[in-house]
Design an enzyme around this catalytic site. Structure first.
Site, PDB file in Angstrom:
ATOM      1  N   GLY A  45      91.853  83.631 -69.100  1.00  0.00           N
ATOM      2  CA  GLY A  45      92.211  84.045 -70.460  1.00  0.00           C
ATOM      3  C   GLY A  45      92.791  82.960 -71.350  1.00  0.00           C
ATOM      4  N   GLU A  99     100.080  80.875 -70.836  1.00  0.00           N
ATOM      5  CA  GLU A  99      99.531  82.215 -70.571  1.00  0.00           C
ATOM      6  C   GLU A  99      98.968  82.791 -71.858  1.00  0.00           C
ATOM      7  OE1 GLU A  99      98.141  84.112 -68.684  1.00  0.00           O
ATOM      8  OE2 GLU A  99      99.563  85.150 -67.402  1.00  0.00           O
ATOM      9  N   ASP A 100      97.887  83.530 -71.760  1.00  0.00           N
ATOM     10  CA  ASP A 100      97.304  84.157 -72.941  1.00  0.00           C
ATOM     11  C   ASP A 100      98.163  85.311 -73.457  1.00  0.00           C
ATOM     12  OD1 ASP A 100      96.779  85.700 -70.708  1.00  0.00           O
ATOM     13  OD2 ASP A 100      94.633  85.948 -71.104  1.00  0.00           O
ATOM     14  N   ASP A 103     101.767  91.309 -70.641  1.00  0.00           N
ATOM     15  CA  ASP A 103     101.700  92.763 -70.852  1.00  0.00           C
ATOM     16  C   ASP A 103     102.881  93.406 -70.128  1.00  0.00           C
ATOM     17  OD1 ASP A 103     101.065  95.385 -71.113  1.00  0.00           O
ATOM     18  OD2 ASP A 103      99.087  95.271 -70.187  1.00  0.00           O
ATOM     19  N   LYS A 131     103.231  91.716 -75.378  1.00  0.00           N
ATOM     20  CA  LYS A 131     103.146  93.142 -75.727  1.00  0.00           C
ATOM     21  C   LYS A 131     104.483  93.842 -75.551  1.00  0.00           C
ATOM     22  CE  LYS A 131      98.379  94.117 -74.402  1.00  0.00           C
ATOM     23  NZ  LYS A 131      97.562  95.117 -73.717  1.00  0.00           N
ATOM     24  N   PHE A 152      95.419  97.256 -76.983  1.00  0.00           N
ATOM     25  CA  PHE A 152      94.483  96.411 -76.251  1.00  0.00           C
ATOM     26  C   PHE A 152      93.817  95.428 -77.208  1.00  0.00           C
ATOM     27  CE2 PHE A 152      90.553  95.165 -74.189  1.00  0.00           C
ATOM     28  CZ  PHE A 152      91.052  94.774 -72.954  1.00  0.00           C
ATOM     29  N   VAL A 153      93.877  94.154 -76.861  1.00  0.00           N
ATOM     30  CA  VAL A 153      93.298  93.127 -77.726  1.00  0.00           C
ATOM     31  C   VAL A 153      92.246  92.304 -76.988  1.00  0.00           C
ATOM     32  CG1 VAL A 153      95.295  92.896 -79.262  1.00  0.00           C
ATOM     33  CG2 VAL A 153      95.209  91.543 -77.185  1.00  0.00           C
ATOM     34  N   ASP A 159      89.454  89.046 -72.753  1.00  0.00           N
ATOM     35  CA  ASP A 159      88.200  89.783 -72.558  1.00  0.00           C
ATOM     36  C   ASP A 159      88.399  91.282 -72.421  1.00  0.00           C
ATOM     37  OD1 ASP A 159      89.440  89.538 -69.912  1.00  0.00           O
ATOM     38  OD2 ASP A 159      87.584  90.442 -69.197  1.00  0.00           O
ATOM     39  N   ARG A 165      85.332  87.022 -74.972  1.00  0.00           N
ATOM     40  CA  ARG A 165      86.277  85.897 -74.942  1.00  0.00           C
ATOM     41  C   ARG A 165      85.983  84.864 -76.026  1.00  0.00           C
ATOM     42  NH1 ARG A 165      89.125  86.071 -70.042  1.00  0.00           N
ATOM     43  NH2 ARG A 165      87.979  86.865 -68.254  1.00  0.00           N
TER      44      ARG A 165
END
Ligand code: IMP
Length: 176
Positions: A45, A99-100, A103, A131, A152-153, A159, A165
């Site tokens: 990610g 990190e992307d 969550d 998040k 949710f993104v 992805d 992506r």
């Protein structure tokens, strides 16, 4: 934009991402100016975020892409996450995880514990997105790009079922 069964609409534009990344890099450049950090981008990610961020990092640094592999273990959750692909010695290193998105923060917590266990001098995190669940539990990262609700993104490396992506902007799922 439709990906498989879900509809998505634009949430964060490429322009805003670019500006935010410059600000994050400015802080890192200042705070690590006397160090030579080892950046660990977590695949898959974070590949786009890492690439854009690291172009703005001007201090000496090392970069090593890693992956989190989960396998069935014997702990209470039944899942064990471990880092793979790490060839560098971590002893006495100042590590910055890239990190992307955070969550629940569970993935990150396990990685941070593992890195400390392997002798890292310091471990910090730069995350593009965080998040609400992680925010509410106060699961932190030293550098955070954007705060999100529990939504949710996708896009810019993130992805949905392996798809989506490869966009410059970040999209969020529309409620149908
Ligand atoms: P956590 O352990 O719950 O913090 O999960 C973090 C990982 O889940 C991220 O590194 C992503 O790979 C994935 N993830 C969490 N939320 C999203 C999302 O909204 N879109 C795409 N991937 C996500």
């Amino acid at each position: 934009m439709k990906i498989k069964d879900l509809e998505f609409k634009k949430l964060i534009t490429a322009d805003k991402i670019e500006k935010k990344i410059k600000a994050l890099a400015t802080s890192i450049n200042a705070e690590y100016k006397d160090k030579t950090p080892l950046f660990l981008p977590i695949l898959n990610g974070s590949f786009m975020f890492a690439s854009d961020l690291l172009k703005e990092v001007t201090i000496p640094c090392r970069i090593s892409f890693v992956k989190v592999a989960s396998y069935s273990g014997t702990n209470s959750t039944g899942q064990v996450n471990t880092l793979i692909g790490l060839e560098e010695s971590l002893f006495n290193q100042d590590i910055i995880i890239i990190e992307d998105i955070i969550d629940t923060g569970l993935t990150l917590q396990k990685i941070v514990d593992e890195l400390h266990g392997r002798g890292a001098k310091s471990v910090e995190v730069v995350a593009l997105l965080r998040k609400a669940p992680a925010r509410e539990k106060n699961i932190g990262a030293k550098y955070i790009g954007f705060e999100l609700e529990d939504e949710f993104v996708l896009g810019y490396g993130l992805d949905y079922d392996g798809l989506g992506r490869n966009t410059k902007d970040i999209y969020k799922q529309t409620v149908s």
